[in-house]
Design a protein around this motif. Structure first.
Motif, PDB file in Angstrom:
ATOM      1  N   PHE A  74       0.812  -1.224   0.000  1.00 14.14           N
ATOM      2  CA  PHE A  74       0.000   0.000   0.000  1.00 14.14           C
ATOM      3  C   PHE A  74       0.844   1.272   0.000  1.00 14.14           C
ATOM      4  O   PHE A  74       0.338   2.344  -0.327  1.00 14.14           O
ATOM      5  CB  PHE A  74      -0.920   0.074   1.228  1.00 14.14           C
ATOM      6  CG  PHE A  74      -1.820  -1.106   1.448  1.00 14.14           C
ATOM      7  CD1 PHE A  74      -2.170  -1.956   0.409  1.00 14.14           C
ATOM      8  CD2 PHE A  74      -2.346  -1.362   2.710  1.00 14.14           C
ATOM      9  CE1 PHE A  74      -3.011  -3.044   0.628  1.00 14.14           C
ATOM     10  CE2 PHE A  74      -3.192  -2.441   2.937  1.00 14.14           C
ATOM     11  CZ  PHE A  74      -3.520  -3.281   1.895  1.00 14.14           C
ATOM     12  N   ALA A  75       2.106   1.179   0.394  1.00 18.10           N
ATOM     13  CA  ALA A  75       2.935   2.378   0.573  1.00 18.10           C
ATOM     14  C   ALA A  75       2.928   3.241  -0.695  1.00 18.10           C
ATOM     15  O   ALA A  75       2.943   2.676  -1.785  1.00 18.10           O
ATOM     16  CB  ALA A  75       4.367   1.966   0.910  1.00 18.10           C
ATOM     17  N   PRO A  76       2.900   4.579  -0.571  1.00 20.79           N
ATOM     18  CA  PRO A  76       3.001   5.325   0.683  1.00 20.79           C
ATOM     19  C   PRO A  76       1.692   5.415   1.479  1.00 20.79           C
ATOM     20  O   PRO A  76       1.734   5.813   2.642  1.00 20.79           O
ATOM     21  CB  PRO A  76       3.436   6.718   0.217  1.00 20.79           C
ATOM     22  CG  PRO A  76       2.923   6.847  -1.184  1.00 20.79           C
ATOM     23  CD  PRO A  76       2.910   5.466  -1.773  1.00 20.79           C
ATOM     24  N   ALA A  77       0.567   5.078   0.890  1.00 16.88           N
ATOM     25  CA  ALA A  77      -0.710   5.034   1.627  1.00 16.88           C
ATOM     26  C   ALA A  77      -0.993   6.309   2.401  1.00 16.88           C
ATOM     27  O   ALA A  77      -1.604   6.287   3.478  1.00 16.88           O
ATOM     28  CB  ALA A  77      -0.741   3.823   2.570  1.00 16.88           C
ATOM     29  N   ASN A  78      -0.544   7.437   1.851  1.00 19.51           N
ATOM     30  CA  ASN A  78      -0.699   8.707   2.570  1.00 19.51           C
ATOM     31  C   ASN A  78      -2.142   9.012   2.959  1.00 19.51           C
ATOM     32  O   ASN A  78      -2.397   9.489   4.053  1.00 19.51           O
ATOM     33  CB  ASN A  78      -0.188   9.861   1.696  1.00 19.51           C
ATOM     34  CG  ASN A  78       1.313   9.977   1.789  1.00 19.51           C
ATOM     35  OD1 ASN A  78       1.877   9.829   2.863  1.00 19.51           O
ATOM     36  ND2 ASN A  78       1.958  10.202   0.656  1.00 19.51           N
ATOM     37  N   VAL A 125       4.634  13.474   8.231  1.00 22.02           N
ATOM     38  CA  VAL A 125       4.853  12.125   7.715  1.00 22.02           C
ATOM     39  C   VAL A 125       4.253  11.153   8.720  1.00 22.02           C
ATOM     40  O   VAL A 125       4.523  11.242   9.914  1.00 22.02           O
ATOM     41  CB  VAL A 125       6.359  11.836   7.518  1.00 22.02           C
ATOM     42  CG1 VAL A 125       6.569  10.430   6.981  1.00 22.02           C
ATOM     43  CG2 VAL A 125       6.980  12.866   6.595  1.00 22.02           C
ATOM     44  N   VAL A 126       3.416  10.262   8.233  1.00 17.47           N
ATOM     45  CA  VAL A 126       2.767   9.312   9.131  1.00 17.47           C
ATOM     46  C   VAL A 126       3.264   7.913   8.776  1.00 17.47           C
ATOM     47  O   VAL A 126       3.344   7.554   7.600  1.00 17.47           O
ATOM     48  CB  VAL A 126       1.229   9.365   9.000  1.00 17.47           C
ATOM     49  CG1 VAL A 126       0.585   8.590  10.141  1.00 17.47           C
ATOM     50  CG2 VAL A 126       0.728  10.795   8.981  1.00 17.47           C
ATOM     51  N   ASP A 127       3.606   7.179   9.804  1.00 14.29           N
ATOM     52  CA  ASP A 127       4.123   5.836   9.608  1.00 14.29           C
ATOM     53  C   ASP A 127       3.088   4.846  10.117  1.00 14.29           C
ATOM     54  O   ASP A 127       2.478   5.073  11.161  1.00 14.29           O
ATOM     55  CB  ASP A 127       5.416   5.715  10.440  1.00 14.29           C
ATOM     56  CG  ASP A 127       6.243   4.531  10.002  1.00 14.29           C
ATOM     57  OD1 ASP A 127       5.672   3.418   9.944  1.00 14.29           O
ATOM     58  OD2 ASP A 127       7.434   4.724   9.720  1.00 14.29           O
TER      59      ASP A 127
END
Ligand SMILES: [Fe+2]
Ligand SMILES: [Fe+2]
Length: 252
Positions: free
Chosen positions: A81-85, A210-212
Protein backbone atom coordinates in the motif's frame (compact mmCIF):
# COMPACT_ATOMS: atom_id res chain seq x y z
CA UNK A 1 2.35 11.72 -21.41
CA UNK A 2 4.77 8.80 -21.38
CA UNK A 3 8.40 9.02 -22.47
CA UNK A 4 7.59 6.66 -25.34
CA UNK A 5 4.82 8.97 -26.55
CA UNK A 6 7.03 12.06 -26.40
CA UNK A 7 9.69 10.16 -28.34
CA UNK A 8 7.16 9.08 -30.94
CA UNK A 9 5.94 12.67 -31.49
CA UNK A 10 9.52 14.01 -31.65
CA UNK A 11 10.56 11.18 -33.94
CA UNK A 12 7.76 11.70 -36.47
CA UNK A 13 9.33 13.04 -39.64
CA UNK A 14 6.53 15.00 -41.31
CA UNK A 15 4.03 17.48 -39.94
CA UNK A 16 1.17 15.08 -40.64
CA UNK A 17 2.97 12.29 -38.81
CA UNK A 18 3.57 14.63 -35.86
CA UNK A 19 -0.12 15.58 -35.81
CA UNK A 20 -1.09 11.89 -35.86
CA UNK A 21 1.31 11.10 -33.04
CA UNK A 22 -0.07 14.03 -31.03
CA UNK A 23 -3.62 12.84 -31.58
CA UNK A 24 -2.63 9.37 -30.36
CA UNK A 25 -1.10 10.94 -27.29
CA UNK A 26 -4.24 12.96 -26.58
CA UNK A 27 -6.36 9.87 -26.90
CA UNK A 28 -4.02 8.06 -24.48
CA UNK A 29 -4.52 10.91 -22.00
CA UNK A 30 -8.28 10.63 -22.43
CA UNK A 31 -8.11 6.88 -21.82
CA UNK A 32 -6.52 7.57 -18.45
CA UNK A 33 -9.57 9.51 -17.36
CA UNK A 34 -11.90 6.72 -18.40
CA UNK A 35 -11.59 4.86 -15.15
CA UNK A 36 -11.95 1.23 -16.03
CA UNK A 37 -11.60 -1.15 -13.10
CA UNK A 38 -7.99 -1.94 -12.52
CA UNK A 39 -7.06 -4.87 -10.41
CA UNK A 40 -3.83 -4.45 -8.55
CA UNK A 41 -2.72 -1.59 -10.80
CA UNK A 42 -0.27 -3.88 -12.53
CA UNK A 43 0.63 -3.16 -16.12
CA UNK A 44 -0.26 -6.30 -18.07
CA UNK A 45 2.59 -5.74 -20.51
CA UNK A 46 5.53 -4.77 -18.35
CA UNK A 47 8.90 -3.71 -19.57
CA UNK A 48 11.12 -6.78 -19.56
CA UNK A 49 13.13 -7.13 -16.37
CA UNK A 50 16.79 -7.84 -17.09
CA UNK A 51 17.66 -11.46 -16.45
CA UNK A 52 14.05 -12.55 -16.00
CA UNK A 53 13.09 -14.53 -19.06
CA UNK A 54 9.67 -15.74 -17.91
CA UNK A 55 6.96 -14.84 -20.43
CA UNK A 56 4.57 -14.00 -17.58
CA UNK A 57 5.32 -12.85 -14.08
CA UNK A 58 3.26 -15.63 -12.52
CA UNK A 59 4.01 -15.89 -8.78
CA UNK A 60 6.61 -13.34 -7.60
CA UNK A 61 6.63 -10.26 -9.80
CA UNK A 62 10.19 -8.89 -9.90
CA UNK A 63 8.85 -5.34 -9.97
CA UNK A 64 7.22 -5.70 -6.56
CA UNK A 65 8.75 -6.25 -3.12
CA UNK A 66 8.56 -9.87 -2.05
CA UNK A 67 6.00 -10.51 0.67
CA UNK A 68 6.68 -12.70 3.72
CA UNK A 69 5.09 -16.17 3.80
CA UNK A 70 2.51 -15.15 6.40
CA UNK A 71 1.93 -11.47 5.69
CA UNK A 72 0.39 -9.18 8.28
CA UNK A 73 -1.68 -6.07 7.70
CA UNK A 74 1.42 -4.00 8.45
CA UNK A 75 3.40 -5.96 5.84
CA UNK A 76 0.73 -5.04 3.30
CA UNK A 77 0.96 -1.40 4.31
CA UNK A 78 4.74 -1.38 3.88
CA UNK A 79 5.16 -3.62 0.85
CA UNK A 80 1.98 -3.04 -1.15
CA UNK A 81 0.00 0.00 0.00
CA UNK A 82 2.93 2.38 0.57
CA UNK A 83 3.00 5.32 0.68
CA UNK A 84 -0.71 5.03 1.63
CA UNK A 85 -0.70 8.71 2.57
CA UNK A 86 -4.44 9.14 2.31
CA UNK A 87 -5.42 6.46 4.82
CA UNK A 88 -2.46 7.12 7.14
CA UNK A 89 -3.20 10.83 7.27
CA UNK A 90 -6.91 10.18 7.79
CA UNK A 91 -6.16 7.82 10.68
CA UNK A 92 -3.74 10.36 12.17
CA UNK A 93 -6.38 13.06 11.97
CA UNK A 94 -8.88 10.78 13.71
CA UNK A 95 -6.33 10.21 16.47
CA UNK A 96 -5.56 13.94 16.80
CA UNK A 97 -9.31 14.58 16.98
CA UNK A 98 -9.48 12.19 19.92
CA UNK A 99 -11.57 9.54 18.18
CA UNK A 100 -12.20 6.14 19.63
CA UNK A 101 -9.63 3.49 18.56
CA UNK A 102 -12.27 1.73 16.50
CA UNK A 103 -12.79 4.89 14.45
CA UNK A 104 -9.04 5.34 14.01
CA UNK A 105 -8.83 1.78 12.69
CA UNK A 106 -11.80 2.35 10.37
CA UNK A 107 -10.08 5.47 8.99
CA UNK A 108 -6.84 3.53 8.55
CA UNK A 109 -8.62 0.84 6.52
CA UNK A 110 -11.38 2.76 4.76
CA UNK A 111 -9.73 3.08 1.31
CA UNK A 112 -7.03 0.38 1.32
CA UNK A 113 -8.35 -1.36 -1.80
CA UNK A 114 -8.18 1.78 -3.94
CA UNK A 115 -4.54 2.15 -4.88
CA UNK A 116 -3.61 -1.51 -5.17
CA UNK A 117 -6.65 -3.54 -5.89
CA UNK A 118 -9.84 -1.96 -7.13
CA UNK A 119 -11.26 1.54 -7.14
CA UNK A 120 -14.77 0.88 -8.42
CA UNK A 121 -17.32 0.75 -5.59
CA UNK A 122 -14.37 0.91 -3.25
CA UNK A 123 -16.35 1.18 0.00
CA UNK A 124 -17.94 -2.20 -0.60
CA UNK A 125 -14.68 -3.88 -1.64
CA UNK A 126 -12.69 -2.45 1.27
CA UNK A 127 -15.38 -3.52 3.73
CA UNK A 128 -15.34 -7.08 2.40
CA UNK A 129 -11.56 -7.29 2.49
CA UNK A 130 -11.43 -6.54 6.19
CA UNK A 131 -14.76 -7.97 7.39
CA UNK A 132 -13.39 -11.28 8.74
CA UNK A 133 -10.78 -9.44 10.83
CA UNK A 134 -12.55 -6.45 12.36
CA UNK A 135 -15.70 -5.72 14.36
CA UNK A 136 -18.84 -5.88 12.27
CA UNK A 137 -19.39 -2.23 13.05
CA UNK A 138 -16.05 -1.23 11.50
CA UNK A 139 -16.71 -3.15 8.27
CA UNK A 140 -20.25 -1.72 8.09
CA UNK A 141 -18.94 1.81 8.56
CA UNK A 142 -16.32 1.34 5.84
CA UNK A 143 -18.92 0.08 3.39
CA UNK A 144 -21.28 2.99 4.05
CA UNK A 145 -18.66 5.74 3.91
CA UNK A 146 -18.81 5.51 0.12
CA UNK A 147 -22.43 6.70 0.14
CA UNK A 148 -22.11 9.05 3.10
CA UNK A 149 -19.36 11.04 1.38
CA UNK A 150 -22.05 12.43 -0.95
CA UNK A 151 -24.34 13.78 1.75
CA UNK A 152 -23.73 16.67 4.09
CA UNK A 153 -24.39 16.29 7.80
CA UNK A 154 -24.51 19.68 9.49
CA UNK A 155 -24.78 18.11 12.94
CA UNK A 156 -21.08 17.23 12.76
CA UNK A 157 -19.97 19.89 10.28
CA UNK A 158 -19.56 17.57 7.29
CA UNK A 159 -20.08 19.38 4.00
CA UNK A 160 -20.50 18.06 0.48
CA UNK A 161 -16.92 17.84 -0.87
CA UNK A 162 -15.87 20.70 -3.15
CA UNK A 163 -13.82 18.26 -5.15
CA UNK A 164 -16.97 16.33 -6.11
CA UNK A 165 -18.31 19.54 -7.67
CA UNK A 166 -15.06 19.82 -9.61
CA UNK A 167 -15.13 16.12 -10.55
CA UNK A 168 -18.78 15.67 -11.46
CA UNK A 169 -20.33 19.16 -11.80
CA UNK A 170 -22.64 21.05 -9.46
CA UNK A 171 -25.82 19.25 -10.57
CA UNK A 172 -24.49 15.70 -10.16
CA UNK A 173 -26.85 13.23 -8.47
CA UNK A 174 -25.44 9.98 -7.10
CA UNK A 175 -26.97 6.75 -8.39
CA UNK A 176 -30.10 5.44 -6.66
CA UNK A 177 -28.18 2.65 -4.91
CA UNK A 178 -25.95 5.25 -3.24
CA UNK A 179 -28.95 7.32 -2.18
CA UNK A 180 -30.64 4.20 -0.83
CA UNK A 181 -27.51 3.18 1.10
CA UNK A 182 -27.43 6.65 2.69
CA UNK A 183 -31.16 6.58 3.55
CA UNK A 184 -30.71 3.24 5.29
CA UNK A 185 -27.46 4.19 6.99
CA UNK A 186 -29.00 7.36 8.44
CA UNK A 187 -31.39 5.28 10.52
CA UNK A 188 -28.80 2.74 11.63
CA UNK A 189 -27.30 2.61 15.12
CA UNK A 190 -23.80 2.65 13.62
CA UNK A 191 -24.45 5.68 11.42
CA UNK A 192 -22.08 7.94 13.35
CA UNK A 193 -19.20 5.43 13.06
CA UNK A 194 -19.41 5.71 9.29
CA UNK A 195 -20.03 9.46 9.40
CA UNK A 196 -16.85 9.92 11.43
CA UNK A 197 -14.86 8.18 8.68
CA UNK A 198 -16.09 10.81 6.23
CA UNK A 199 -15.34 13.58 8.70
CA UNK A 200 -11.71 12.45 8.99
CA UNK A 201 -11.42 11.59 5.29
CA UNK A 202 -8.56 13.85 4.41
CA UNK A 203 -7.57 14.92 0.94
CA UNK A 204 -5.44 17.96 1.63
CA UNK A 205 -2.45 16.75 3.55
CA UNK A 206 -0.71 18.67 6.23
CA UNK A 207 2.55 19.99 4.93
CA UNK A 208 5.57 18.19 6.31
CA UNK A 209 3.57 15.64 8.29
CA UNK A 210 4.85 12.13 7.72
CA UNK A 211 2.77 9.31 9.13
CA UNK A 212 4.12 5.84 9.61
CA UNK A 213 1.94 2.75 9.85
CA UNK A 214 4.06 1.74 12.85
CA UNK A 215 2.34 4.58 14.74
CA UNK A 216 -0.77 2.38 14.64
CA UNK A 217 0.77 -0.94 15.68
CA UNK A 218 -1.03 -0.94 19.04
CA UNK A 219 -4.43 -0.07 17.60
CA UNK A 220 -4.06 -2.70 14.88
CA UNK A 221 -2.97 -5.22 17.50
CA UNK A 222 -6.04 -4.55 19.62
CA UNK A 223 -8.66 -4.30 16.87
CA UNK A 224 -7.51 -6.28 13.83
CA UNK A 225 -7.59 -10.06 14.18
CA UNK A 226 -4.49 -10.94 12.24
CA UNK A 227 -4.76 -14.57 11.01
CA UNK A 228 -1.75 -16.62 12.07
CA UNK A 229 -1.43 -18.16 8.57
CA UNK A 230 -1.14 -14.66 7.11
CA UNK A 231 -3.58 -12.57 5.09
CA UNK A 232 -4.24 -14.49 1.90
CA UNK A 233 -3.61 -17.93 3.41
CA UNK A 234 -6.19 -18.33 6.15
CA UNK A 235 -8.89 -19.85 3.96
CA UNK A 236 -11.26 -16.97 4.69
CA UNK A 237 -13.86 -15.96 2.07
CA UNK A 238 -11.67 -12.97 1.18
CA UNK A 239 -8.24 -14.63 1.21
CA UNK A 240 -8.10 -14.43 -2.60
CA UNK A 241 -8.38 -10.65 -2.47
CA UNK A 242 -5.23 -10.40 -0.36
CA UNK A 243 -3.45 -12.99 -2.52
CA UNK A 244 -4.32 -10.94 -5.59
CA UNK A 245 -2.24 -8.13 -4.14
CA UNK A 246 0.64 -10.45 -3.22
CA UNK A 247 0.77 -12.04 -6.69
CA UNK A 248 -1.16 -9.72 -9.02
CA UNK A 249 -0.30 -11.76 -12.09
CA UNK A 250 -1.38 -15.19 -10.86
CA UNK A 251 -4.03 -15.74 -13.47
CA UNK A 252 -3.36 -19.47 -13.76
FE1 LIG B 1 -13.33 6.34 0.33
FE1 LIG C 1 -10.94 8.33 1.84
Amino acid sequence: MSAATVASIAGASTLTAKADALEDAMSDELDKRIATPWFCSIDPTPEPVAGDTRPWYQHDDPRLPKMPDAPTLIDFFKLRFAPANHVLQSARLAKVNGMDEKIVLACLLHDICVGNFIRTDHGYWCAQMVAPYVDEEVAWAIEKHQALRFFADESVGYEYPDQYIRFFGADYKPEPYIIQAWEEAKKHRWYMTSRLITLNDLYSFEEGVVVDVDDFTDIIGRHFRQPKEGLGFDGSPVAHMWRSMIWPNNFL
